[in-house]
Design a protein around this motif. Structure first.
Motif, mmCIF file in Angstrom:
data_model
loop_
_atom_site.group_PDB
_atom_site.id
_atom_site.type_symbol
_atom_site.label_atom_id
_atom_site.label_comp_id
_atom_site.label_asym_id
_atom_site.label_seq_id
_atom_site.Cartn_x
_atom_site.Cartn_y
_atom_site.Cartn_z
ATOM 1 N N SER A 236 0.854 -1.193 0.000
ATOM 2 C CA SER A 236 0.000 0.000 0.000
ATOM 3 C C SER A 236 0.887 1.239 0.000
ATOM 4 N N ALA A 237 0.329 2.353 -0.442
ATOM 5 C CA ALA A 237 1.089 3.608 -0.467
ATOM 6 C C ALA A 237 1.603 3.953 0.928
ATOM 7 N N LEU A 272 -0.499 12.657 -10.752
ATOM 8 C CA LEU A 272 -0.385 13.606 -9.643
ATOM 9 C C LEU A 272 -1.270 13.196 -8.468
ATOM 10 N N GLU A 273 -2.429 12.609 -8.750
ATOM 11 C CA GLU A 273 -3.315 12.173 -7.665
ATOM 12 C C GLU A 273 -2.564 11.240 -6.709
ATOM 13 N N GLU A 274 -1.805 10.280 -7.278
ATOM 14 C CA GLU A 274 -1.079 9.330 -6.427
ATOM 15 C C GLU A 274 0.068 10.019 -5.685
ATOM 16 N N GLN A 275 0.687 10.999 -6.334
ATOM 17 C CA GLN A 275 1.781 11.717 -5.671
ATOM 18 C C GLN A 275 1.243 12.503 -4.469
ATOM 19 N N LYS B 4 -0.896 0.858 -8.629
ATOM 20 C CA LYS B 4 -1.030 2.264 -8.249
ATOM 21 C C LYS B 4 -0.478 2.442 -6.841
ATOM 22 N N PHE B 5 -0.039 3.678 -6.567
ATOM 23 C CA PHE B 5 0.286 4.040 -5.198
ATOM 24 C C PHE B 5 -1.021 4.451 -4.521
ATOM 25 N N MET B 6 -1.600 3.545 -3.760
ATOM 26 C CA MET B 6 -2.870 3.852 -3.100
ATOM 27 C C MET B 6 -3.039 2.932 -1.910
ATOM 28 N N GLU B 10 -11.565 3.202 -1.845
ATOM 29 C CA GLU B 10 -12.569 4.194 -1.440
ATOM 30 C C GLU B 10 -11.943 5.397 -0.748
ATOM 31 N N ASP B 11 -10.667 5.260 -0.355
ATOM 32 C CA ASP B 11 -9.979 6.394 0.282
ATOM 33 C C ASP B 11 -9.135 7.205 -0.707
ATOM 34 N N PHE B 12 -9.140 6.809 -1.964
ATOM 35 C CA PHE B 12 -8.243 7.432 -2.943
ATOM 36 C C PHE B 12 -8.434 8.947 -2.996
ATOM 37 N N ILE B 13 -9.662 9.399 -3.133
ATOM 38 C CA ILE B 13 -9.905 10.845 -3.270
ATOM 39 C C ILE B 13 -9.691 11.598 -1.957
#
Lengths: 339, 339
Positions: A236-237, A272-275, B4-6, B10-13
């Protein structure tokens, strides 16, 4: 199959550069009609001139930082290849104003070899005094050099902070000794580590430079795909940040009450969202450690073509460095209004 | 597998937004503690307030343009989803200074439905006058609307120019009628077409939203993966530009002696090197047609997560629009020094 917007692979760099000059005529021009040698259009009389150089494929590194308040010139090589000593020499001659030239470049053997030769030729042929700062701060690529030891670390996104500090110092018309001292100080106070999810493809090679499993990531991979610290399942990030950030804090010996600037850098294909999502955890952990975040930069600062990945850089600040970091800069690929 | 870095999908945004506020506290703050409603920290007294809104996944669109000299507020939805009418209403109330509010958003049904409702509620509940500009300029998505006709075109990267012009007009304290007129004028003078090489993956879905062959490209694909004009074998960069650019020139009825601004926009995973390479051919063809390139923007202005692809936008200028385009702007994801 390689999916890129390109024509012939051998034209990739000259065509990219032609498009760059066409986009930014107010900022840069070629030296002696060689597109690989850029110098800033704007000259501030009497200042120490700053030059960098390196391979292509890392935009905005290196040429994107040539402009006002940062660098004065740049020599560009093929994708992931050093420019020649002659090219760096020509840039040096074009930007010198009699106050000396400081080279700031990444810790790679080809660049060191060529730029050392360029510096010697500049001295012999044109009586230009050149000093050099070799930036290398990838904490995954080796231990921090002790006093007097050779730095074995690769240069990655943290060179941005060295450009910014040296650029502001030169813009204030400080002498070469001072600009060099401040650039060196900055270079010793940055530390970076990244994680890569996918490889990238060099146009003239046509296939990815390495493979990485569909469910894997690599921590500490270099911006040319150099092996990192470890490869493992994609975490996970938050888990990735929890692995990287303490290593940077430890490397810089950051303590509660210290102040740092943060750079979250995208390697090419990472949105950019992931950054920003990564920055949330970075900010949280720094705050928890009592380290004050003075300023945060998020975006692409040093890439590896279309590699999916990111790096985190911390820059340990003090009262001398903060005003230099805050100074105005205006280049095609980096703009900052002064405080 | 989705790379993805996440953390949790559901918490992405909310996590992305938390990282955004942490990075840019000098520029933006949430309205009423709802992270999805941003407003600028800096208020210029008495100015017409500008708001936008739309789905996430397009950074720097939409929130990245909230700051000085551009937008005052923004409501953000989930990935590729419209924010709610209530969220847009709350932004509207937070940014209004008694001079009226102009909404500028993309031509998508969900956004139109919600923002029309927000405008009505603002009028009824708070006596705020709201006008709206619906930007839609993807020349691949339908014919240009004749006078009085409904615009069927999708809004893509060209909305950046509408923000820039309206932002500069509002910053000059022009009244709502004038800001609206200039924004409408700008929106009618932009035309965009793009090409996509790969799909992207919405975090909560977990697999690509469509497939495209390893040796294929799609001309005119929308920034949510909407079908374009045609799909075919991947052409050279020059051939792609030779297909797109004449369509834009024709759409805007650009003639020799006309002046235009150019925007080469990366959709997410396309390196800046390739975008500049594309600009070379764009610049060459415009020059050949006698059309003067007034200013060129290259980089990511409206993305589609990690989609590989690019779009070309032309903006037909005149003496009224040029100084507005040149005006200073300072937001987290767009900075321009004034002329």
């Amino acid at each position: 199959m390689m999916k890129k917007f390109m024509n012939k692979a051998e034209d990739f760099i000259p065509e990219m550069l032609a498009g760059y000059y066409a986009a930014h005529p107010d900022y840069v021009k070629p030296v002696d009609n060689n597109l690989r040698c850029l110098c800033a259009v704007h000259k501030k009389p009497g200042k120490v001139a700053l030059a960098t150089g390196g391979g292509s494929g890392h935009l905005p590194l290196f040429l994107g930082y040539v402009g006002k308040g940062m660098l004065d010139g740049c020599a560009i090589g093929g994708v992931f290849q050093s420019p020649s000593a002659d090219e760096m020499l020509n840039v040096t001659k074009a930007i010198d104003q009699g106050s000396g030239v400081l080279y700031i470049y990444g810790n790679y053997n080809g660049d060191i070899f060529n730029f050392t030769m360029a510096a010697e030729m500049a001295d012999m042929e044109a009586d230009i005094e050149v000093r050099s700062i070799i930036a290398g701060e990838d904490a995954a690529s080796g231990p921090r050099a002790a006093a007097g030891e050779k730095n074995v670390r690769r240069g990655v996104a943290g060179i941005f902070f060295v450009y910014k500090i040296a650029g502001a110092a030169a813009d204030q018309l400080l002498p070469l000794d001072e600009v060099e001292r401040l650039a060196k100080k900055a270079s010793e106070r940055v530390s970076t580590m990244g994680a890569a999810l996918t490889p990238c493809t060099v146009p003239r090679i046509g296939h990815p430079s390495f493979t990485i499993g569909d469910d894997e990531m690599e921590i500490g991979m270099g911006i040319h795909g150099e092996a990192g610290l470890r490869r493992g399942p994609l975490l996970s990030a938050d888990a990735i940040v929890e692995e990287i950030l303490p290593a940077l804090i430890d490397d810089l010996k950051l303590n509660a009450q210290d102040e740092a600037a943060v750079l979250i850098n995208g390697l090419g294909a990472t949105p950019l969202e992931e950054q920003y999502l990564i920055n949330r955890k970075v900010n949280e952990l720094l705050t928890k450690a009592g380290i004050s975040v003075y300023k945060t930069y998020v975006g692409e600062y040093a890439t590896s073509l279309e590699m999916a990945g990111m790096s985190i850089t911390l820059f340990k600040l003090d009262d001398e460095l903060k005003p230099l970091l805050d100074a105005q800069a205006d280049t095609p690929l980096f703009k900052q209004f002064g405080r």
